[in-house]
Motif scaffolding. Structure first.
Motif, PDB file in Angstrom:
ATOM      1  N   ALA A   8       0.855  -1.191   0.000  1.00  0.00           N
ATOM      2  CA  ALA A   8       0.000   0.000   0.000  1.00  0.00           C
ATOM      3  C   ALA A   8       0.885   1.233   0.000  1.00  0.00           C
ATOM      4  N   PRO A   9       0.622   2.218  -0.860  1.00  0.00           N
ATOM      5  CA  PRO A   9       1.452   3.422  -0.876  1.00  0.00           C
ATOM      6  C   PRO A   9       1.234   4.269   0.373  1.00  0.00           C
ATOM      7  N   LEU A  10       2.286   4.952   0.797  1.00  0.00           N
ATOM      8  CA  LEU A  10       2.131   5.923   1.881  1.00  0.00           C
ATOM      9  C   LEU A  10       1.341   7.139   1.396  1.00  0.00           C
ATOM     10  N   LEU A  11       1.570   7.518   0.133  1.00  0.00           N
ATOM     11  CA  LEU A  11       0.870   8.660  -0.453  1.00  0.00           C
ATOM     12  C   LEU A  11       0.356   8.246  -1.826  1.00  0.00           C
ATOM     13  N   GLY A  51       7.353  26.503 -13.903  1.00  0.00           N
ATOM     14  CA  GLY A  51       5.986  26.715 -14.341  1.00  0.00           C
ATOM     15  C   GLY A  51       5.266  25.466 -14.786  1.00  0.00           C
ATOM     16  N   SER A  52       5.901  24.291 -14.614  1.00  0.00           N
ATOM     17  CA  SER A  52       5.268  23.049 -15.060  1.00  0.00           C
ATOM     18  C   SER A  52       4.208  22.542 -14.104  1.00  0.00           C
ATOM     19  N   GLY A  53       4.168  23.087 -12.878  1.00  0.00           N
ATOM     20  CA  GLY A  53       3.148  22.680 -11.915  1.00  0.00           C
ATOM     21  C   GLY A  53       3.652  21.799 -10.799  1.00  0.00           C
ATOM     22  N   LYS A  54       4.974  21.625 -10.700  1.00  0.00           N
ATOM     23  CA  LYS A  54       5.543  20.734  -9.686  1.00  0.00           C
ATOM     24  C   LYS A  54       5.254  21.230  -8.273  1.00  0.00           C
ATOM     25  N   SER A  55       5.664  22.454  -7.994  1.00  0.00           N
ATOM     26  CA  SER A  55       5.550  22.981  -6.631  1.00  0.00           C
ATOM     27  C   SER A  55       4.106  23.197  -6.221  1.00  0.00           C
ATOM     28  N   ILE A  56       3.286  23.682  -7.144  1.00  0.00           N
ATOM     29  CA  ILE A  56       1.893  23.951  -6.787  1.00  0.00           C
ATOM     30  C   ILE A  56       1.150  22.642  -6.530  1.00  0.00           C
ATOM     31  N   SER A  57       1.572  21.550  -7.187  1.00  0.00           N
ATOM     32  CA  SER A  57       0.987  20.238  -6.908  1.00  0.00           C
ATOM     33  C   SER A  57       1.316  19.820  -5.480  1.00  0.00           C
ATOM     34  N   ALA A  58       2.569  20.022  -5.074  1.00  0.00           N
ATOM     35  CA  ALA A  58       2.976  19.669  -3.711  1.00  0.00           C
ATOM     36  C   ALA A  58       2.257  20.530  -2.686  1.00  0.00           C
ATOM     37  N   MET A  59       2.137  21.821  -2.968  1.00  0.00           N
ATOM     38  CA  MET A  59       1.421  22.719  -2.047  1.00  0.00           C
ATOM     39  C   MET A  59      -0.040  22.307  -1.908  1.00  0.00           C
ATOM     40  N   ALA A  60      -0.636  21.855  -3.006  1.00  0.00           N
ATOM     41  CA  ALA A  60      -2.026  21.403  -2.961  1.00  0.00           C
ATOM     42  C   ALA A  60      -2.161  20.162  -2.080  1.00  0.00           C
ATOM     43  N   VAL A  61      -1.241  19.216  -2.234  1.00  0.00           N
ATOM     44  CA  VAL A  61      -1.271  18.004  -1.418  1.00  0.00           C
ATOM     45  C   VAL A  61      -1.134  18.346   0.063  1.00  0.00           C
ATOM     46  N   MET A  62      -0.293  19.324   0.376  1.00  0.00           N
ATOM     47  CA  MET A  62      -0.065  19.720   1.767  1.00  0.00           C
ATOM     48  C   MET A  62      -1.170  20.610   2.324  1.00  0.00           C
ATOM     49  N   ASP A  82      -7.865  10.885   2.876  1.00  0.00           N
ATOM     50  CA  ASP A  82      -7.755  11.915   1.846  1.00  0.00           C
ATOM     51  C   ASP A  82      -7.444  13.264   2.490  1.00  0.00           C
ATOM     52  N   LEU A  83      -6.237  13.754   2.246  1.00  0.00           N
ATOM     53  CA  LEU A  83      -5.824  15.030   2.833  1.00  0.00           C
ATOM     54  C   LEU A  83      -6.663  16.190   2.310  1.00  0.00           C
ATOM     55  N   LEU A  84      -7.176  16.059   1.089  1.00  0.00           N
ATOM     56  CA  LEU A  84      -7.901  17.170   0.471  1.00  0.00           C
ATOM     57  C   LEU A  84      -9.281  17.383   1.065  1.00  0.00           C
ATOM     58  N   THR A  85      -9.789  16.399   1.810  1.00  0.00           N
ATOM     59  CA  THR A  85     -11.122  16.528   2.405  1.00  0.00           C
ATOM     60  C   THR A  85     -11.085  16.645   3.924  1.00  0.00           C
ATOM     61  N   LEU A  86      -9.877  16.637   4.506  1.00  0.00           N
ATOM     62  CA  LEU A  86      -9.776  16.739   5.962  1.00  0.00           C
ATOM     63  C   LEU A  86     -10.164  18.133   6.443  1.00  0.00           C
ATOM     64  N   PRO A  87     -10.864  18.236   7.578  1.00  0.00           N
ATOM     65  CA  PRO A  87     -11.066  19.551   8.193  1.00  0.00           C
ATOM     66  C   PRO A  87      -9.725  20.199   8.519  1.00  0.00           C
ATOM     67  N   ALA A  88      -9.700  21.516   8.568  1.00  0.00           N
ATOM     68  CA  ALA A  88      -8.451  22.258   8.729  1.00  0.00           C
ATOM     69  C   ALA A  88      -7.679  21.839   9.966  1.00  0.00           C
ATOM     70  N   ASP A  89      -8.364  21.609  11.094  1.00  0.00           N
ATOM     71  CA  ASP A  89      -7.653  21.263  12.324  1.00  0.00           C
ATOM     72  C   ASP A  89      -7.011  19.878  12.227  1.00  0.00           C
ATOM     73  N   GLN A  90      -7.697  18.925  11.584  1.00  0.00           N
ATOM     74  CA  GLN A  90      -7.132  17.593  11.424  1.00  0.00           C
ATOM     75  C   GLN A  90      -5.952  17.600  10.446  1.00  0.00           C
ATOM     76  N   LEU A  91      -6.042  18.445   9.424  1.00  0.00           N
ATOM     77  CA  LEU A  91      -4.933  18.548   8.476  1.00  0.00           C
ATOM     78  C   LEU A  91      -3.708  19.150   9.146  1.00  0.00           C
ATOM     79  N   ARG A  92      -3.907  20.184   9.975  1.00  0.00           N
ATOM     80  CA  ARG A  92      -2.785  20.792  10.695  1.00  0.00           C
ATOM     81  C   ARG A  92      -2.123  19.776  11.620  1.00  0.00           C
ATOM     82  N   ALA A  93      -2.928  18.922  12.264  1.00  0.00           N
ATOM     83  CA  ALA A  93      -2.383  17.918  13.176  1.00  0.00           C
ATOM     84  C   ALA A  93      -1.536  16.891  12.430  1.00  0.00           C
ATOM     85  N   ARG A  94      -1.908  16.584  11.201  1.00  0.00           N
ATOM     86  CA  ARG A  94      -1.176  15.594  10.413  1.00  0.00           C
ATOM     87  C   ARG A  94       0.049  16.209   9.737  1.00  0.00           C
TER      88      ARG A  94
END
Length: 334
Positions: A8-11, A51-62, A82-94
């Motif tokens: 199973a992947p970590l990410l 400008g290829s989208g590398k960093s903004i992809s990582a920022m989105a994941v985080m 799913d990090l993209l659906t976590l509430p803000a407080d749970q995402l900050r904790a992770r």
């Protein structure tokens, strides 16, 4: 690092999209359906031009893109969540404890008014119930771990009192302070000389092996990725065009863009006059051509390339390619 298909992947990032909103509220897509996985003790290099989208992809994941100016779609599952659906407080904790990021510009990322020891210690105290004294002792240990000389004294210094390489080591110490299982390193060796670059990459490799973590390495440096990565994903205009194990991709590039990037890299065993730059420039987010985003710069382009976007499809032995006419993949020894 070799992983079995059942691991199973970590990410696990699937169909990631990012739309940037203008002041008028007009959405402009800058990341188009990016997918990749990252396994334990593995390094995946995400490579592309600026400008290829590398960093903004990582920022989105985080979860670091402001909701007022960016809309993120798809999924980014960390150990099934799913990090993209976590509430803000749970995402900050992770974030920081389970998944951490090493930023490109250490001087901007560090607070210039606070000592580096205090900043590392506060990273620990934000997630763990420890005293200031305990956190400070851990900060000194971490500075020693990333090989900063005389850490007990230097933890009282401010960021501007360190060299660029030492500041990057401090950023790494902060990132690994809580032993996260996923590290994202965004251009971690930018503006550092070659010797220091090698030291930073060796340090990241050692920490990955010690902790069993996975590393997502964002870079434009093909040479750096060749020595550090297990797999490589090539990004262009917000899309992944090719993904393969590092040896496979460098020895037998299938996508015309990948071949162009490799042809433009100087080799110790080659003639510098043989270098062939990729013609033209990457398109801006609002200027994407129809069909394949690379077709206007591609010498292999044919009629359908201008009208039909290619899907990212499997190609043997362990590759994904988004090209209507990929380069034939000869089997070694055939």
């Amino acid at each position: 690092m070799v992983h079995t298909p059942g691991d199973a992947p970590l990410l696990d990032v699937q169909d990631l999209t990012v739309d940037v909103l203008s002041r008028a509220g007009v959405a402009q897509r800058v990341v188009h359906g990016v997918s990749f996985t990252l396994h334990k003790e593995e390094t995946l290099a995400l490579i592309g031009e600026s400008g290829s989208g590398k960093s903004i992809s990582a920022m989105a994941v985080m979860g670091l893109l402001p909701a007022t100016t960016a809309r993120v779609g798809g999924s980014a599952r960390h150990l099934g969540t799913d990090l993209l659906t976590l509430p803000a407080d749970q995402l900050r904790a992770r974030r920081g404890k389970k998944i951490a990021m090493i930023f490109q510009d250490a001087l901007s990322a560090l607070n210039p008014t606070l000592t580096v020891g205090y900043q590392i210690a506060e990273t620990i105290r934000a997630h763990e119930q420890v005293s200031r004294r305990q956190a400070h002792a851990r900060a000194v240990e971490l500075m020693a771990r990333v090989r900063i000389p005389d850490p007990a004294r230097r933890c009282r210094d401010h960021p501007h009192q360190f060299s660029g390489g030492m500041r990057q080591r401090i950023m790494i110490a902060m990132a690994v302070a809580l032993s996260p299982d996923v590290l994202i390193a965004d251009e971690p060796t930018t503006a550092l000389d070659v010797t220091v670059q090698a030291q930073i990459m060796d340090l990241l490799a050692e920490l990955r092996e010690e902790t069993g973590s996975a590393l997502l390495l964002i870079t434009h440096d093909l040479g750096l990725a060749a020595g550090a990565a297990d797999r490589v994903a090539i990004m262009y205009a917000g899309r992944i065009l090719e993904q393969a194990p590092v040896e496979e991709l460098y020895d037998r590039p299938a996508h015309p863009y990948t071949r162009g990037l490799l042809a433009a890299v100087p080799r110790l065993d080659g003639d510098i006059t043989d270098l062939t730059p990729v013609p033209g420039s990457p398109p801006g987010p609002g200027l994407l051509p129809s069909g394949c985003p690379f077709h206007v710069r591609c010498s292999d382009a044919q009629g359908r390339c201008a009208t039909e976007p290619p899907a990212l499809l499997p190609a043997p032995p362990a590759r994904l390619v988004a090209c209507h006419y990929p380069h034939p993949l000869e089997v070694s020894g055939a």
